[in-house]
Design a protein around this motif. Structure first.
Motif, PDB file in Angstrom:
ATOM      1  N   GLY A  63      34.157  20.544   9.414  1.00  0.00           N
ATOM      2  CA  GLY A  63      34.212  20.852   7.938  1.00  0.00           C
ATOM      3  C   GLY A  63      32.638  21.075   7.393  1.00  0.00           C
ATOM      4  N   GLY A  64      31.990  20.882   8.311  1.00  0.00           N
ATOM      5  CA  GLY A  64      30.343  20.653   7.871  1.00  0.00           C
ATOM      6  C   GLY A  64      29.873  19.118   6.932  1.00  0.00           C
ATOM      7  N   LYS A  65      30.162  18.689   7.417  1.00  0.00           N
ATOM      8  CA  LYS A  65      29.873  16.861   7.578  1.00  0.00           C
ATOM      9  C   LYS A  65      28.967  16.784   8.180  1.00  0.00           C
ATOM     10  N   GLY A  66      27.814  16.300   8.550  1.00  0.00           N
ATOM     11  CA  GLY A  66      27.305  15.624   9.147  1.00  0.00           C
ATOM     12  C   GLY A  66      26.323  16.391   9.772  1.00  0.00           C
ATOM     13  N   MET A  67      26.089  17.700   8.706  1.00  0.00           N
ATOM     14  CA  MET A  67      25.646  18.682   9.157  1.00  0.00           C
ATOM     15  C   MET A  67      24.146  18.891   8.660  1.00  0.00           C
ATOM     16  N   ARG A  68      22.840  19.303   9.334  1.00  0.00           N
ATOM     17  CA  ARG A  68      22.020  19.381   8.657  1.00  0.00           C
ATOM     18  C   ARG A  68      21.190  20.315   9.755  1.00  0.00           C
ATOM     19  N   ILE A  69      20.554  21.316   8.760  1.00  0.00           N
ATOM     20  CA  ILE A  69      19.547  21.972   9.173  1.00  0.00           C
ATOM     21  C   ILE A  69      18.190  21.565   9.198  1.00  0.00           C
ATOM     22  N   VAL A  70      17.585  22.276  10.203  1.00  0.00           N
ATOM     23  CA  VAL A  70      15.986  21.173  10.125  1.00  0.00           C
ATOM     24  C   VAL A  70      15.103  22.171  10.693  1.00  0.00           C
ATOM     25  N   GLU A  71      13.643  22.612   9.674  1.00  0.00           N
ATOM     26  CA  GLU A  71      13.159  23.490   9.993  1.00  0.00           C
ATOM     27  C   GLU A  71      11.373  23.370  10.490  1.00  0.00           C
ATOM     28  N   THR A  72      11.214  21.711  10.390  1.00  0.00           N
ATOM     29  CA  THR A  72      10.423  21.521  10.920  1.00  0.00           C
ATOM     30  C   THR A  72      10.156  20.356  11.214  1.00  0.00           C
ATOM     31  N   GLU A  73       9.725  19.773  12.142  1.00  0.00           N
ATOM     32  CA  GLU A  73       9.009  18.635  12.214  1.00  0.00           C
ATOM     33  C   GLU A  73       9.595  16.811  10.973  1.00  0.00           C
ATOM     34  N   SER A  74       8.642  17.028   9.971  1.00  0.00           N
ATOM     35  CA  SER A  74       8.222  16.455   9.105  1.00  0.00           C
ATOM     36  C   SER A  74       9.548  16.234   8.393  1.00  0.00           C
ATOM     37  N   ASP A  75      10.958  16.515   8.289  1.00  0.00           N
ATOM     38  CA  ASP A  75      12.150  16.679   7.330  1.00  0.00           C
ATOM     39  C   ASP A  75      12.728  16.206   8.724  1.00  0.00           C
ATOM     40  N   LEU A  76      12.866  16.172   9.985  1.00  0.00           N
ATOM     41  CA  LEU A  76      13.761  15.843  10.619  1.00  0.00           C
ATOM     42  C   LEU A  76      14.284  14.349  10.175  1.00  0.00           C
ATOM     43  N   GLU A  77      13.277  13.497  10.244  1.00  0.00           N
ATOM     44  CA  GLU A  77      13.965  12.289  10.295  1.00  0.00           C
ATOM     45  C   GLU A  77      14.676  11.935   9.010  1.00  0.00           C
ATOM     46  N   SER A  78      14.506  12.977   7.646  1.00  0.00           N
ATOM     47  CA  SER A  78      15.419  12.186   6.409  1.00  0.00           C
ATOM     48  C   SER A  78      16.644  12.832   6.524  1.00  0.00           C
ATOM     49  N   GLN A  79      16.482  14.195   7.967  1.00  0.00           N
ATOM     50  CA  GLN A  79      18.060  15.336   7.484  1.00  0.00           C
ATOM     51  C   GLN A  79      18.865  14.503   8.635  1.00  0.00           C
ATOM     52  N   MET A  80      17.996  13.424   9.375  1.00  0.00           N
ATOM     53  CA  MET A  80      18.954  12.972  10.552  1.00  0.00           C
ATOM     54  C   MET A  80      19.560  12.020   9.896  1.00  0.00           C
ATOM     55  N   ASN A  81      18.773  10.760   9.485  1.00  0.00           N
ATOM     56  CA  ASN A  81      19.034   9.813   8.123  1.00  0.00           C
ATOM     57  C   ASN A  81      20.556  10.107   7.836  1.00  0.00           C
ATOM     58  N   ARG A  82      20.276  11.571   6.373  1.00  0.00           N
ATOM     59  CA  ARG A  82      21.769  11.829   5.517  1.00  0.00           C
ATOM     60  C   ARG A  82      22.414  11.898   6.505  1.00  0.00           C
ATOM     61  N   ALA A  83      22.077  12.881   7.324  1.00  0.00           N
ATOM     62  CA  ALA A  83      23.587  13.235   8.893  1.00  0.00           C
ATOM     63  C   ALA A  83      24.751  11.751   9.089  1.00  0.00           C
ATOM     64  N   ILE A  84      23.454  11.033   9.661  1.00  0.00           N
ATOM     65  CA  ILE A  84      24.176   9.788  10.194  1.00  0.00           C
ATOM     66  C   ILE A  84      24.434   8.753   8.853  1.00  0.00           C
ATOM     67  N   SER A  85      24.791   9.315   8.081  1.00  0.00           N
ATOM     68  CA  SER A  85      25.115   8.485   6.649  1.00  0.00           C
ATOM     69  C   SER A  85      27.100   9.366   6.687  1.00  0.00           C
ATOM     70  N   GLU A  86      26.140  10.101   6.008  1.00  0.00           N
ATOM     71  CA  GLU A  86      27.281  11.266   5.647  1.00  0.00           C
ATOM     72  C   GLU A  86      28.233  10.955   7.002  1.00  0.00           C
ATOM     73  N   ALA A  87      28.438  10.801   8.109  1.00  0.00           N
ATOM     74  CA  ALA A  87      28.585  11.252   9.300  1.00  0.00           C
ATOM     75  C   ALA A  87      29.358   9.812   9.539  1.00  0.00           C
ATOM     76  N   THR A  88      28.884   8.874   9.391  1.00  0.00           N
ATOM     77  CA  THR A  88      29.885   7.165   9.287  1.00  0.00           C
ATOM     78  C   THR A  88      30.145   7.367   7.763  1.00  0.00           C
ATOM     79  N   SER A  89      30.572   7.739   7.254  1.00  0.00           N
ATOM     80  CA  SER A  89      31.136   7.980   5.485  1.00  0.00           C
ATOM     81  C   SER A  89      32.257   8.711   5.977  1.00  0.00           C
ATOM     82  N   ALA A  90      31.900   9.668   6.278  1.00  0.00           N
ATOM     83  CA  ALA A  90      33.567  10.680   6.668  1.00  0.00           C
ATOM     84  C   ALA A  90      34.075  10.792   7.954  1.00  0.00           C
TER      85      ALA A  90
END
Length: 480
Positions: free
Chosen positions: A163-190
């Motif tokens: 359903g799109g939860k825990g999903m993040r598009i990452v364009e550059t390496e500099s964004d990977l850590e923050s987007q990964m943490n958000r995805a993990i948090s959302e997946a854990t919650s959902a």
């Protein structure tokens, strides 16, 4: 099978009961306290309250549902979609209590419910998959190494759920850590599971899914494809069948691949195999939904089958009554999910009171509906009011009937996705078939919807003034 309990609510509960009654099978509805006067409760032969409004206390209360089923001598439970439909533990609970679960076996649900396990299961069948890593990740450093090897952009996805939860598009390496943490948090919650994996992000994809049905005698059929690329927040709003971009060879190849996916997990019943189709028409396995889909009506209309009836027959141990060669595509069908959402406000839920609620009718129009005038829209559940489905001999005809149906669907009291559906059906990209899953981001401007509404109001006012003036010119003869 004499009695079925439908473990759901709204339009899908009524849809299942309609087929059950056609097959002379008694139906039992369950409902939460807030749904006491809902149409699905009135439609059933029997109805039982299973708890308070929150889902966890009612529609997700597996033990209570089983208790009701046993007390009422129910033979089988149909879960519909959502709620407990893809819950392997609930399927096992049904099996343990000698109640038929109208769906796949619990092991198949468990395998396909985890994206990594699903990929592992289909590997041996040589089904194309998006390049990526088939293991759960929580370590950012390792994720960066993998992403650099795959090449950006990448997609971080929750291993469990959808359903799109825990999903993040990452364009550059500099964004990977923050987007990964958000995805993990959302997946854990959902989903209660924070594991994620990384795969190559496919730009400009089409979302194509194949409907399959498998019996317990080794027969598996596919019922062609559905185009599901018109989405918001990775969730579908408009679906159609067939897709305007598939040719007969590609359709055949994707259908055969879907059957192999079903074989990989010893599948039983109705299921949907989802694929991504890139700009070069290469397709990749995405996931399998182990249930009846929201958009199943478009498949029913083009193939001439009742998928719920086939589900019930398969659950009773019957052989599928048709062969693959018997199935042919006839015409074209569209479905608009009529959500109580505000398209002008990022499709946020629009709860309220249905002051006016009138459904369209006519040739080529089908409405799978779960509400009626005077009802309130609960805040506790998915805001789907109904599914507006149209059918024509051509895609162009189906679109025109949809536009007419939208105009004749009258709802007051809440905002809905009807104006969005009109916007899509009138847009050149959709009419010509040149769109992908980014349609909303690329073309949908809420300001344009507002302007269209103002223009329509202005036109209506001008017509009213003209009619009034014409009326004043009519010669009124004096009474004699």
């Amino acid at each position: 099978m004499d009695k079925i309990l439908v473990a759901n609510r709204g339009e899908i509960a009524i849809r299942i009961m309609q087929t059950a009654k056609k097959m002379n099978i008694k139906t039992v509805a369950i409902y939460s306290a807030i749904d006491r006067n809902s149409p699905h409760v009135k439609f059933a032969d029997e109805a039982v309250c299973v708890g308070e409004a929150p889902s966890i206390s009612s529609y997700l209360n597996a033990k209570k549902i089983i208790e009701v089923a046993k007390n009422l001598n129910v033979d089988a439970i149909h879960p519909g979609y959502g709620f407990l439909s893809e819950n392997a533990s609930f399927a096992r609970l049904c099996e343990a209590n000698a109640i038929i679960f109208i769906g796949p076996k619990s092991e198949a649900i468990k395998t396909m419910g985890n994206k990594l396990a699903a990929k592992e299961a289909v590997k041996q069948y040589n089904i194309p998959m998006v390049p990526g890593i088939d293991e759960a990740l929580t370590d950012v450093a390792k994720a960066k190494d993998i992403a650099n090897n795959i090449g950006y952009p990448v997609l971080i996805k929750a291993s469990a759920g959808g359903g799109g939860k825990g999903m993040r598009i990452v364009e550059t390496e500099s964004d990977l850590e923050s987007q990964m943490n958000r995805a993990i948090s959302e997946a854990t919650s959902a989903f209660g599971d924070g594991s994620v994996f990384i795969e190559k992000y496919v730009r400009s994809p089409r979302h194509i899914e194949i409907q399959i049905m498998a019996d317990s005698h080794g027969n598996i059929l596919h019922f062609f494809e559905r185009e599901c690329s018109i989405q918001r927040r990775h969730q579908k709003v408009i679906e159609e069948a067939p897709s305007s971009v598939l040719n007969p060879v590609l359709r055949k190849n994707m259908g055969e691949a879907a059957i192999k996916v079903a074989q990989s997990c010893n599948y039983l019943g109705a299921g949907t195999v989802e694929f991504l189709l890139d700009a070069d028409h290469n397709f990749y396995f995405l996931e399998m939904n182990t249930r009846l889909q929201v958009e199943h009506p478009v498949t029913e209309l083009i193939s001439g089958v009742d998928l719920v009836e086939l589900q019930i027959r398969v659950a009773r141990g019957e052989r599928l009554p048709i062969r693959q060669d018997d199935l042919k595509i006839n015409g074209h069908a569209l479905e608009l999910r009529v959500y109580a959402e505000d398209p002008l406000n990022d499709f946020l839920p629009s709860v309220g009171h249905l002051k006016s609620y009138s459904l369209p009718t006519g040739k080529g129009i089908r409405v799978d509906n779960g509400f009626e005038q005077g009802m309130d829209i609960p805040i506790y559940y998915d805001p789907l009011l109904s599914k507006l489905i149209t059918f024509g001999q051509t895609r162009e005809e189906a679109i025109q009937i949809m536009l007419m149906a939208i105009e004749n669907y009258h709802i007051e009291g809440v905002e809905t996705t009807l104006p969005f559906g009109k916007f899509v059906c009138e847009h050149e990209a959709f009419k010509t078939g040149h769109f992908d899953t980014h349609f909303v981001q690329q073309f949908f401007l809420p300001e344009q919807l507002q302007q269209n509404a103002r223009n329509e109001a202005k036109l209506a006012a001008l017509i009213a003034v003209r009619l009034y003036k014409e009326d004043q010119k009519i010669l009124r003869l004096p009474n004699i």
